[in-house]
Design a protein around this motif. Sequence first.
Motif, mmCIF file in Angstrom:
data_model
loop_
_atom_site.group_PDB
_atom_site.id
_atom_site.type_symbol
_atom_site.label_atom_id
_atom_site.label_comp_id
_atom_site.label_asym_id
_atom_site.label_seq_id
_atom_site.Cartn_x
_atom_site.Cartn_y
_atom_site.Cartn_z
ATOM 1 N N CYS A 293 0.784 -1.080 -0.166
ATOM 2 C CA CYS A 293 0.116 0.149 0.077
ATOM 3 C C CYS A 293 0.917 1.256 -0.258
ATOM 4 O O CYS A 293 1.953 1.401 0.622
ATOM 5 C CB CYS A 293 -0.904 -0.053 1.373
ATOM 6 N N GLN A 294 0.382 2.244 -0.843
ATOM 7 C CA GLN A 294 1.066 3.662 -0.898
ATOM 8 C C GLN A 294 0.054 4.555 -1.359
ATOM 9 O O GLN A 294 -0.563 4.039 -2.383
ATOM 10 C CB GLN A 294 2.426 3.537 -1.515
ATOM 11 N N ALA A 295 -0.216 5.711 -0.975
ATOM 12 C CA ALA A 295 -1.008 6.515 -1.680
ATOM 13 C C ALA A 295 -0.712 7.170 -3.031
ATOM 14 O O ALA A 295 -1.560 7.372 -3.808
ATOM 15 C CB ALA A 295 -1.280 7.710 -0.654
ATOM 16 N N ASP A 296 0.507 7.090 -3.039
ATOM 17 C CA ASP A 296 1.086 7.453 -4.433
ATOM 18 C C ASP A 296 1.141 6.219 -5.424
ATOM 19 O O ASP A 296 1.906 5.210 -5.020
ATOM 20 C CB ASP A 296 2.594 7.945 -4.434
ATOM 21 N N ALA A 297 0.408 6.532 -6.506
ATOM 22 C CA ALA A 297 0.295 5.230 -7.414
ATOM 23 C C ALA A 297 1.615 4.554 -7.877
ATOM 24 O O ALA A 297 1.861 3.502 -7.905
ATOM 25 C CB ALA A 297 -0.464 5.613 -8.672
ATOM 26 N N ARG A 298 2.551 5.421 -8.266
ATOM 27 C CA ARG A 298 3.781 5.100 -8.967
ATOM 28 C C ARG A 298 4.839 4.257 -7.651
ATOM 29 O O ARG A 298 5.288 3.325 -7.722
ATOM 30 C CB ARG A 298 4.594 6.225 -9.352
ATOM 31 N N LEU A 299 4.693 4.703 -6.500
ATOM 32 C CA LEU A 299 5.483 4.216 -5.616
ATOM 33 C C LEU A 299 4.787 2.775 -5.118
ATOM 34 O O LEU A 299 5.274 1.824 -4.797
ATOM 35 C CB LEU A 299 5.361 5.109 -4.083
ATOM 36 N N SER A 300 3.364 2.989 -5.245
ATOM 37 C CA SER A 300 2.656 1.574 -4.932
ATOM 38 C C SER A 300 3.037 0.486 -5.937
ATOM 39 O O SER A 300 3.336 -0.802 -5.521
ATOM 40 C CB SER A 300 1.147 1.827 -5.011
ATOM 41 N N LEU A 301 3.136 1.069 -7.239
ATOM 42 C CA LEU A 301 3.715 -0.272 -8.280
ATOM 43 C C LEU A 301 4.870 -0.644 -8.009
ATOM 44 O O LEU A 301 5.235 -1.991 -8.099
ATOM 45 C CB LEU A 301 3.354 0.456 -9.674
ATOM 46 N N ASP A 302 5.742 0.299 -7.496
ATOM 47 C CA ASP A 302 7.168 -0.171 -7.187
ATOM 48 C C ASP A 302 7.086 -1.157 -6.167
ATOM 49 O O ASP A 302 7.813 -2.119 -6.016
ATOM 50 C CB ASP A 302 8.001 1.097 -6.812
ATOM 51 N N ARG A 303 6.256 -0.857 -5.108
ATOM 52 C CA ARG A 303 6.266 -1.596 -3.834
ATOM 53 C C ARG A 303 5.627 -3.338 -4.418
ATOM 54 O O ARG A 303 6.165 -3.965 -3.930
ATOM 55 C CB ARG A 303 5.355 -1.174 -2.786
ATOM 56 N N VAL A 304 4.831 -2.988 -5.213
ATOM 57 C CA VAL A 304 3.783 -4.456 -5.694
ATOM 58 C C VAL A 304 5.115 -5.176 -6.527
ATOM 59 O O VAL A 304 5.255 -6.361 -6.271
ATOM 60 C CB VAL A 304 2.926 -4.225 -6.806
ATOM 61 N N ARG A 305 5.915 -4.471 -7.276
ATOM 62 C CA ARG A 305 6.917 -5.408 -8.111
ATOM 63 C C ARG A 305 7.899 -6.059 -7.000
ATOM 64 O O ARG A 305 8.402 -7.368 -7.153
ATOM 65 C CB ARG A 305 7.813 -4.176 -8.880
ATOM 66 N N ARG A 306 8.437 -5.197 -6.048
ATOM 67 C CA ARG A 306 9.264 -5.599 -5.264
ATOM 68 C C ARG A 306 8.778 -6.743 -4.244
ATOM 69 O O ARG A 306 9.380 -7.754 -4.085
ATOM 70 C CB ARG A 306 10.128 -4.517 -4.322
ATOM 71 N N ALA A 307 7.536 -6.547 -3.911
ATOM 72 C CA ALA A 307 6.911 -7.409 -3.077
ATOM 73 C C ALA A 307 6.772 -9.006 -3.700
ATOM 74 O O ALA A 307 6.697 -10.098 -3.180
ATOM 75 C CB ALA A 307 5.431 -7.154 -2.516
ATOM 76 N N ALA A 308 6.322 -8.709 -4.964
ATOM 77 C CA ALA A 308 6.170 -10.034 -5.850
ATOM 78 C C ALA A 308 7.374 -10.894 -5.938
ATOM 79 O O ALA A 308 7.127 -12.083 -5.851
ATOM 80 C CB ALA A 308 5.664 -9.760 -7.324
ATOM 81 N N ALA A 309 8.742 -10.422 -5.782
ATOM 82 C CA ALA A 309 9.763 -11.216 -5.706
ATOM 83 C C ALA A 309 9.911 -12.118 -4.681
ATOM 84 O O ALA A 309 10.697 -13.054 -4.473
ATOM 85 C CB ALA A 309 10.867 -10.322 -6.040
ATOM 86 N N PHE A 310 9.013 -11.903 -3.517
ATOM 87 C CA PHE A 310 9.181 -12.769 -2.075
ATOM 88 C C PHE A 310 8.257 -13.623 -2.397
ATOM 89 O O PHE A 310 8.095 -14.681 -1.648
ATOM 90 C CB PHE A 310 8.664 -11.770 -1.204
ATOM 91 N N ARG A 311 7.325 -13.814 -3.539
ATOM 92 C CA ARG A 311 6.333 -14.837 -3.615
ATOM 93 C C ARG A 311 5.484 -15.135 -2.595
ATOM 94 O O ARG A 311 5.332 -16.239 -2.018
ATOM 95 C CB ARG A 311 7.121 -16.250 -3.924
ATOM 96 N N PRO A 312 4.678 -13.983 -1.983
ATOM 97 C CA PRO A 312 3.768 -14.118 -0.937
ATOM 98 C C PRO A 312 2.575 -14.984 -1.478
ATOM 99 O O PRO A 312 2.471 -15.085 -2.702
ATOM 100 C CB PRO A 312 3.598 -12.744 -0.733
ATOM 101 N N GLU A 313 1.755 -15.312 -0.615
ATOM 102 C CA GLU A 313 0.409 -15.767 -0.958
ATOM 103 C C GLU A 313 -0.230 -14.819 -1.586
ATOM 104 O O GLU A 313 -1.245 -15.218 -2.760
ATOM 105 C CB GLU A 313 -0.487 -16.140 0.304
ATOM 106 N N GLY A 314 -0.501 -13.418 -1.413
ATOM 107 C CA GLY A 314 -1.142 -12.430 -2.031
ATOM 108 C C GLY A 314 -0.287 -10.896 -1.657
ATOM 109 O O GLY A 314 0.513 -10.974 -0.952
ATOM 110 N N ILE A 315 -0.785 -9.964 -2.456
ATOM 111 C CA ILE A 315 -0.300 -8.574 -2.314
ATOM 112 C C ILE A 315 -1.614 -7.811 -2.113
ATOM 113 O O ILE A 315 -2.314 -7.740 -2.971
ATOM 114 C CB ILE A 315 0.725 -8.162 -3.295
ATOM 115 N N GLN A 316 -1.302 -7.054 -1.063
ATOM 116 C CA GLN A 316 -2.580 -6.137 -0.829
ATOM 117 C C GLN A 316 -2.322 -4.650 -1.197
ATOM 118 O O GLN A 316 -1.230 -4.277 -1.056
ATOM 119 C CB GLN A 316 -2.884 -6.181 0.648
#
Length: 333
Positions: free
Chosen positions: A107-130
């Motif tokens: 989560c991030q109020a800034d769309a671009r920072l949020s998408l960056d966080r999503v990409r980095r989070a996906a590398a950890f292969r979680p069950e899901g990304i919120q």
Amino acid sequence: MVDKVTSQFAPQRAAAIAKFARHDGRWGRIRGNWATLLLPIGSDDAIDFTRLADEIDRLVAASVDGIYSNGTAGEFHNQTEAEFDAIQDLLARRCSAAGIPFVIGACQADARLSLDRVRRAAAFRPEGIQVILPDWWPVTAEEATDFLMMAAGAADPVPLILYNPPHAKRVFTPSELAGILERVPQVVGVKLADGNVEWYAEARRMLDRWGVYVPGHHLASGVSQGVAVGAFSNVACLNPAGAQRWTSLMSTDLDAARDIETRLRTFLDAHIAPFGRDHGYSNAALDKLLAAVGNWADIGTRLRRPYRWIDPEIATRLRLAAHAAIPEIMAPD
């Protein structure tokens, strides 16, 4: 508060419990009692990663259904990107070693920072990304759909959960959410505030294909209404093992679980909610107060400045009241 389940709804009880217990829905293992990661903050305003690691180990020992990071209570709005990465790395390593599911909040109020966080989070292969929707300006349904499509591309192949809380700039109805989510197949669930009986009726009609996550202290009502598959739970802040016991009870004795919920809500309304409603403390402050009342890990009530936190001595005074009101949840594992 949701009305008691009427006799007309009783024939649907088995179906309600069946949805709650399903592991083969689109939401997979993201069901039941999910404990939030709370950040231990030192007097120097830094995250104490040693205490954070101990907290994760205690949640694992409590056998919660899963652990998630960077929700509101995880203070996602008040950390650097390097800190974000360090938190997710610690969570992923500890949970993977223990074989427990985890969800990362990007989560991030800034769309671009949020998408960056999503990409980095996906590398950890979680069950899901919120994720939350961009929040500086209220989004339209079309803009919300477009953002979720971008997030899906950044997360691929990890599924997404939309977090649409009551304080979002745009809170969508169940019907509006269905129109958005059906265009983004990678979104498997939505975390939101519930409502009255009419809201639940609309949610049953419109959101049955998605995992719906209601506030933790409303979970028994959400299950009995045939809507909720779980909660990213404030009750787990109070006592993760007790929240897990209560969640398991919903599959075997839903009436008893609803009785506990009634007493739980009464306790929260009388002793916790006034700190937010009357004194202006944030939801993160309330959740850390709950953890201090439960006293199951060395987290503390301190938030990162400029946000105010609640005096930990108050938790000591509330502990007896919590044990008296909800012994089923407060009892040690």
